[in-house]
Design a protein around this motif. Structure first.
Motif, mmCIF file in Angstrom:
data_model
loop_
_atom_site.group_PDB
_atom_site.id
_atom_site.type_symbol
_atom_site.label_atom_id
_atom_site.label_comp_id
_atom_site.label_asym_id
_atom_site.label_seq_id
_atom_site.Cartn_x
_atom_site.Cartn_y
_atom_site.Cartn_z
ATOM 1 N N ARG A 49 58.334 35.185 13.906
ATOM 2 C CA ARG A 49 57.486 36.356 13.667
ATOM 3 C C ARG A 49 56.025 35.928 13.516
ATOM 4 N NH1 ARG A 49 55.471 39.372 9.483
ATOM 5 N NH2 ARG A 49 55.658 41.618 9.658
ATOM 6 N N LYS A 50 55.805 34.850 12.795
ATOM 7 C CA LYS A 50 54.455 34.323 12.596
ATOM 8 C C LYS A 50 53.821 33.965 13.951
ATOM 9 C CE LYS A 50 52.292 30.522 10.131
ATOM 10 N NZ LYS A 50 52.526 29.292 9.428
ATOM 11 N N ALA A 51 54.580 33.318 14.835
ATOM 12 C CA ALA A 51 54.084 32.960 16.170
ATOM 13 C C ALA A 51 53.820 34.199 17.012
ATOM 14 C CB ALA A 51 55.094 32.057 16.873
ATOM 15 N N LEU A 52 54.717 35.142 16.934
ATOM 16 C CA LEU A 52 54.577 36.366 17.717
ATOM 17 C C LEU A 52 53.324 37.146 17.327
ATOM 18 C CD1 LEU A 52 55.986 38.031 19.895
ATOM 19 C CD2 LEU A 52 57.255 39.180 18.079
ATOM 20 N N GLN A 126 51.460 44.766 24.267
ATOM 21 C CA GLN A 126 51.216 46.089 23.695
ATOM 22 C C GLN A 126 52.363 46.609 22.831
ATOM 23 O OE1 GLN A 126 51.634 45.810 27.106
ATOM 24 N NE2 GLN A 126 52.951 47.461 27.808
ATOM 25 N N ILE A 127 53.533 45.982 22.902
ATOM 26 C CA ILE A 127 54.656 46.471 22.074
ATOM 27 C C ILE A 127 54.933 45.580 20.865
ATOM 28 C CG2 ILE A 127 55.749 47.530 24.095
ATOM 29 C CD1 ILE A 127 57.952 45.273 23.666
ATOM 30 N N ILE A 128 54.231 44.467 20.743
ATOM 31 C CA ILE A 128 54.561 43.505 19.685
ATOM 32 C C ILE A 128 54.450 44.142 18.295
ATOM 33 C CG2 ILE A 128 53.788 41.401 18.515
ATOM 34 C CD1 ILE A 128 53.215 40.234 21.314
ATOM 35 N N LYS A 129 53.342 44.744 17.991
ATOM 36 C CA LYS A 129 53.139 45.310 16.650
ATOM 37 C C LYS A 129 54.187 46.368 16.346
ATOM 38 C CE LYS A 129 50.255 46.603 13.058
ATOM 39 N NZ LYS A 129 51.283 46.975 12.135
#
Length: 133
Positions: A49-52, A126-129
């Motif tokens: 998650r931190k990397a993403l 654009q979908i990560i968050k």
């Protein structure tokens, strides 16, 4: 395809040998490596998650997140670029096996899944968050 993706490797220092090997093959910078910063470590999802969620450079449309124990196949980046170009709006999961064993069952190496549990995952930025939320 113009390179419009970036790559982050997430991991721990005990696997630095493999991280450095992959870093060299993929021509990554130190800033592309995201380490588990917890004193005693723990579940890999934290570092994934931190990397993403690392800041995304301008012009990057996709982010690939890889664990620190990956062994890359020959032509890895060409295959990655092909997949991003073919499926620009999809989350793409990468698995550590040769799909030839599926011949006769499912000769197409691309198939739908409902989980995010792969060795590497490519996300349209654009979908990560929204996905993390």
């Amino acid at each position: 395809m113009d390179k419009s993706y970036d790559i982050k490797i997430y991991g721990c220092h005990s696997r630095d040998e493999n991280i450095n090997l992959c870093k060299g093959i993929l021509n990554l910078k130190d800033s592309d490596i995201v380490y588990d910063d917890r004193p005693t470590g723990g579940n890999a999802y934290y570092t994934f998650r931190k990397a993403l969620l690392e800041p995304v450079p301008k012009g990057v449309t996709h982010r690939l997140v890889l664990p620190d124990d990956m062994q890359l196949c020959e032509g890895f980046q060409d295959k990655l670029e092909f997949l991003i170009d073919k499926f620009p709006k999809k989350v793409i999961e990468l698995y550590p096996f040769d799909y030839n064993f599926l011949e006769g069952i499912n000769p197409n190496p691309y198939y739908r899944v409902i989980t995010l549990a792969a060795c590497g995952i490519v996300f349209p930025v654009q979908i990560i968050k929204e996905m993390i939320d």
